[in-house]
Structures are given as structure tokens and as C-alpha cells.
Design a protein around this motif. Structure first.
Motif, PDB file in Angstrom:
ATOM      1  N   GLY A  86       1.009  -1.195  -0.178  1.00 37.79           N
ATOM      2  CA  GLY A  86      -0.312  -0.187   0.320  1.00 37.79           C
ATOM      3  C   GLY A  86       0.721   0.858  -0.074  1.00 37.79           C
ATOM      4  N   SER A  87       2.183   1.425   0.159  1.00 35.72           N
ATOM      5  CA  SER A  87       2.799   2.221  -0.597  1.00 35.72           C
ATOM      6  C   SER A  87       3.357   2.856   1.027  1.00 35.72           C
ATOM      7  N   ALA A  88       2.873   2.786   1.899  1.00 40.11           N
ATOM      8  CA  ALA A  88       3.170   2.800   3.319  1.00 40.11           C
ATOM      9  C   ALA A  88       3.589   4.239   3.486  1.00 40.11           C
ATOM     10  N   LEU A  89       3.157   4.729   2.793  1.00 41.66           N
ATOM     11  CA  LEU A  89       4.098   6.925   3.037  1.00 41.66           C
ATOM     12  C   LEU A  89       3.454   7.333   4.168  1.00 41.66           C
ATOM     13  N   PHE A  90       3.795   8.238   5.005  1.00 41.74           N
ATOM     14  CA  PHE A  90       3.246   8.833   6.199  1.00 41.74           C
ATOM     15  C   PHE A  90       2.880   9.913   5.523  1.00 41.74           C
ATOM     16  N   ASP A  91       1.648   9.617   5.965  1.00 36.44           N
ATOM     17  CA  ASP A  91       0.493  11.136   5.500  1.00 36.44           C
ATOM     18  C   ASP A  91       1.173  12.118   5.676  1.00 36.44           C
ATOM     19  N   GLU A  97      10.013  14.808   2.104  1.00 34.49           N
ATOM     20  CA  GLU A  97       9.873  14.136   3.494  1.00 34.49           C
ATOM     21  C   GLU A  97       9.721  12.573   3.850  1.00 34.49           C
ATOM     22  N   ASN A  98       8.790  12.014   2.776  1.00 31.32           N
ATOM     23  CA  ASN A  98       8.719  10.772   3.163  1.00 31.32           C
ATOM     24  C   ASN A  98      10.079  10.126   2.784  1.00 31.32           C
TER      25      ASN A  98
END
Length: 255
Positions: A86-91, A97-98
Motif C-alpha cells: 500500500g506504499s505505506a507513505l506518511f500522510d 520528507e517521505n
């Protein structure tokens, strides 16, 4: 190169991996395929050190993981990049920054060095005008590019991708597949991809390991898979009319 020798893994009375051996080559896209319950997720997590095999060995360019001490394992983990399903990026973080997060966490680079490296990988994965945007402000395909950029920002030797095309339309999925293959070849990375996407097999299957019921049923490349007479493989691959036609064309061409 990652060499897997006869790994077994059980959970309670259920043996999920029943003695899997294979070699995952450097500079190639190594695809792990199989039906649900075949053991491919447990296999990937075993390679990542999330699960500890009950027996057998996993070695990274000659380093047997189970023989490493805590410091050596931490060092090895810095050589691994991961693209999550699910990509798991920081919203709450921007794209840059990610991508820069692993450098801040695991290196002593200066802010200037981090920015230079982040700008480089953003350009490499062709993320245009996305530096300051949040994940919610970009498309699913662009989010995958961010996830790939974050995975390679620390120059990994090993890249793991878990269903990288999940949720993408077929055209975007092909673009992501090709990007992963380009980066693998360009930086000579050992790339391991867990997938159920047969389009990925056709596009980038440099090496394919087919698991069934916790065993390695077959391995080969994207050309060989369309010529095999292994019944388990053909039942899995040719579950759609499209791939039946592809196989017929390949076999006809071979004759």
C-alpha cells in the motif's frame, strides 16, 4: 545475490514452507508467484528477517543471516529497500520528507546532502513538481514512485517489493514494472518481487519462482514459463484466455 537453502517454517502444527531452495540473482528482477496460501508471503517475510525459519539458511552475498550478530544484522538492514503493497507513505509528510526519512533515520548525512540525494531520486523516478505535495494530493501511480524513490534513496543492495502493482490500472502498472526493472539493472540490485500479476511476469520476469503448497514447484524466466509443461504452472498462468493465447503464440513461434 540471495541464496536460500532448504528453508522450512511452521506456525503451530501448520508447515507453511516445506524446504524451499533457490538463488535470487543480482541485477535481475526475481519474481515470487503462487496462489493464495502457497507460502510466498511467509517466504518474503523470511527473507526480510520478519520470520525466522525453523531450519535452512538464507545468505546475502555469502553472509548467512542466522550467523550474524545484532550489529551485523542492523548493518544488513541498512542495505535493504522495501516497497510495501500500500506504499505505506506518511500522510503528514510531503513527498520529499517521505523520501528523505530513511536518510535522517539511518545515516549521518547533513541536511544539504539529504536534499541533494532526495532531489536526485525524485528526478530518477520522474516525479515532476511533487516535492512539496502530500501523498493525498498525488495519484496512486505517483505514490508508488514515491515509495520506490524512498526504497532506493539509501543505495540498497537488495530491493523487496510486495505486490507493487496493487490498486493500479494496467497501464500504470506496466510503467511501475519497467521502472523497477530499470533501477534493478542500472544499480545492479538484487530485486525480489512478490506478485500475483501475470502482466508483471510477462514484462519483467528475469527469474520466476513458483511456489505451491509451501514448495518450489518450478523456476525459470518469462520465456520458459510459457513453454513449460508443468501442470501446476500452466493451471496458474493460463487461468485467463489472454495468457492461453500468449502461450499458443509462443509455442507456435518456437516451432
Amino acid at each position: 545475490m540471495i541464496e536460500v537453502k532448504n528453508i522450512k517454517k511452521s506456525f503451530g502444527d501448520q508447515m507453511v514452507l516445506k524446504g524451499v531452495s533457490t538463488v535470487l540473482d543480482t541485477g535481475k528482477t526475481n519474481l515470487i508467484i503462487g496462489q493464495s496460501g502457497s507460502g510466498k508471503t511467509v517466504f518474503l517475510k523470511s527473507l526480510l528477517g520478519i520470520h525466522t525459519p525453523d531450519s535452512g539458511t538464507i545468505s546475502f552475498d555469502g553472509r548467512i543471516y542466522s550467523d550474524l550478530n545484532a550489529d551485523e544484522k542492523r548493518e544488513l538492514r541498512t542495505e535493504i529497500g522495501m516497497v510495501f503493497q500500500g506504499s505505506a507513505l506518511f500522510d503528514s509528510m510531503t513527498v520529499e520528507e517521505n523520501i528523505g526519512f530513511p536518510l535522517k533515520m539511518f545515516t549521518s548525512k547533513t541536511q544539504k546532502q539529504i536534499k541533494e540525494r532526495v532531489d536526485f531520486v525524485i528526478d530518477r523516478v520522474k516525479l515532476i513538481d511533487a516535492h512539496k505535495k502530500k501523498p493525498s494530493e498525488i495519484s496512486g501511480g505517483m505514490q508508488k514512485r514515491v515509495a520506490i524513490a524512498r526504497a532506493i534513496v539509501n543505495n540498497p543492495k537488495y530491493l523487496f517489493c510486495d505486490e507493487p502493482n496493487s490498486g493500479l490500472d494496467p497501464k500504470t502498472a506496466i510503467v511501475i514494472d519497467n521502472l523497477i526493472q530499470e533501477i534493478t539493472s542500472e544499480y545492479n540490485i538484487t530485486t525480489v518481487i512478490n506478485t500475483h500479476d501475470m502482466n508483471s511476469v510477462m514484462e519483467i520476469g528475469d527469474k520466476i519462482v513458483f511456489l505451491k503448497n509451501g514448495l518450489k514447484e518450478w523456476e525459470g524466466d518469462k520465456t520458459q514459463i510459457f513453454k513449460t509443461d508443468n501442470e501446476a504452472v500452466t493451471d496458474f498462468v493460463y487461468s485467463s484466455e489472454l495468457f492461453k493465447k500468449v502461450r499458443e503464440a509462443v509455442l507456435k513461434e518456437g516451432n
